[in-house]
Design an enzyme around this catalytic site. Sequence first.
Site, PDB file in Angstrom:
ATOM      1  N   GLU A 198       0.806  -1.230   0.000  1.00 34.10           N
ATOM      2  CA  GLU A 198       0.000   0.000   0.000  1.00 34.10           C
ATOM      3  C   GLU A 198       0.838   1.278   0.000  1.00 34.10           C
ATOM      4  O   GLU A 198       0.507   2.236   0.705  1.00 34.10           O
ATOM      5  CB  GLU A 198      -0.936   0.000   1.220  1.00 34.10           C
ATOM      6  CG  GLU A 198      -1.931  -1.136   1.188  1.00 34.10           C
ATOM      7  CD  GLU A 198      -2.786  -1.209   2.455  1.00 34.10           C
ATOM      8  OE1 GLU A 198      -3.999  -1.374   2.320  1.00 34.10           O
ATOM      9  OE2 GLU A 198      -2.249  -1.112   3.569  1.00 34.10           O
TER      10      GLU A 198
HETATM   11  C1  ACM Z   1      -2.032  -5.387   4.037  1.00 32.53           C
HETATM   12  O1  ACM Z   1      -3.081  -5.849   4.471  1.00 32.53           O
HETATM   13  N1  ACM Z   1      -1.928  -4.094   3.783  1.00 32.53           N
HETATM   14  C2  ACM Z   1      -0.878  -6.237   3.764  1.00 32.53           C
END
Ligand code: ACM
Length: 538
Positions: free
Chosen positions: A342
């Site tokens: 992310e």
């Molecule tokens: C995640 O759940 N951002 C790895």
Amino acid sequence: MKSTLTKTVLAITIIATLIACGEEKKKRALNFPKTDLAAENLIPKPLKMIPTHEGFALDQFTAIYTSENASDFEEVGKFLAKKIKEQTALDVQVNVPEIPGREGIIYINQSDSLELNASEAYQLYVAADSIILNSNTAEGAFRGVQTLRQLIPETSNDTLAEYPVWTVPTGKVMDNPTFEYRGSMLDVARHFFSVEDVKKYIDLLAYYKYNVLHLHLSDDQGWRIEIKSWPKLTEVGGSTEVGGEAGGFFTQEDYTEIVDYAAKHFMTVVPEIDMPGHTNAASVSYPILNGNGKTPKLYEGTHVGFSTFDTRKDTVYTFIDDVVREISAITPGPYFHIGGDESHVTKKNDYIYFVERVEKIVQKHGKRMIGWDEIAQADLDSTSIAQFWSSKENADKAAKKGMKVIMSPAKKTYLDMQYDTLSKHGLHWAAYIPVDSAYVWNPEEYEGVPLKNILGIEAPLWSETISDIGELEYLAFPRAIGHAELGWTTQENRDWENFKVRLANQAPFLDRMDVKYYPSPLIDWKKSKYTYEEIKKD
Ligand code: ACM
């Protein structure tokens, strides 16, 4: 060759002596009610089980012996004695001088048999007069000890003898795991958990034969591990957590205590420093690291994707080198997890440059890199590992590069997903995950990741919505017990209807351990302390 032969002869002699001493007991044990090893407390289900429908009397006369000169076997014997004591109050002695006529021996035997030529394989022979646990390694013996613990009934047959007796069902168990990596992740960054909490989690995971604990040690809301060369990480970055509470961090001594405790349970700790995104706490501590163009401020909310390191600044890599070096020096396991998920405000080419450069740093410090599935966009070494949580496309890319993949699909393994709309804690952005959904899927063929690339399975527990061990337990249990079976047990041996019964039988153990598990209404819990109705009312 000679030493193996000598050892085998010695083992046979000891076993013969022990069995002879048990004749008396055998007669007595046969009078106990027949129990059935296949009728099942065992999770994960072993590879093969052959019940013989008798009982071994575990009582005040039982003693444990372990192979001499086999490193760590005595420790495994002592671990078993300690657990027997916690459960039954029996003082089972380990490797005491043999007393003629002693009844009921548990012998933990180092065996070089080719059948046991795998690090976690074991064979457990429970007879009416003796128990023999064979394995090649102490690790295999430790896994077998968990099976034996699960065979000891929670209550004794007080009415059948003048002293309490726990009747262990007899039979043979032959066992070996499907996957070499069976983990759970704990996010200590969104909310901090104490060393004691982490140890309790290790106790519970080890009972179900997990062998990896992944610690998510940094995120936007907190930095949780002391780095001596960059002290503000914990002084500043460790001071907050989600919701405005005080945060906290592990000193390197605390972390070492966890690592050592895990090692005693034959579990490997995987440290994660999440980057280049999820780095707000680091950037508040040292603004020179920051790459999102804003002045970083301490953050106690739950948004993701707003932070990034400056991937084109050499100081950032000096910093990462120090962090990876210090943590690697106190991490005996082979892995270092760099996060990599992310990173929404890192430009794609900067992200790729970053991951490739950090991979070299991890390798320089002697570790194998793991990262969330996004890292597969970079040009990586085939020894690096992608953790599939979200993107099949990324998992496919990793497999094409010859990388191993850890299966953590959010829709199935994320322990922080709510069970249903009534769940007290958790989120549901990936799915609601009731207990059956967490179990009824096959990591061996999920989303077409080739089996040969799958290193194993991991169940991550993110902590945005939980702040104490009871809340942790509510989300992790019972689902983590199902994930344990998915990692260990062969696909042919897994079946929801059968698992449901064995899971229901975990209630007395979970209650004894004071685990505040979610008493799912899908399971006909065997006498649970926690009822679904009560949990719903809270
Ligand atoms: C995640 O759940 N951002 C790895």
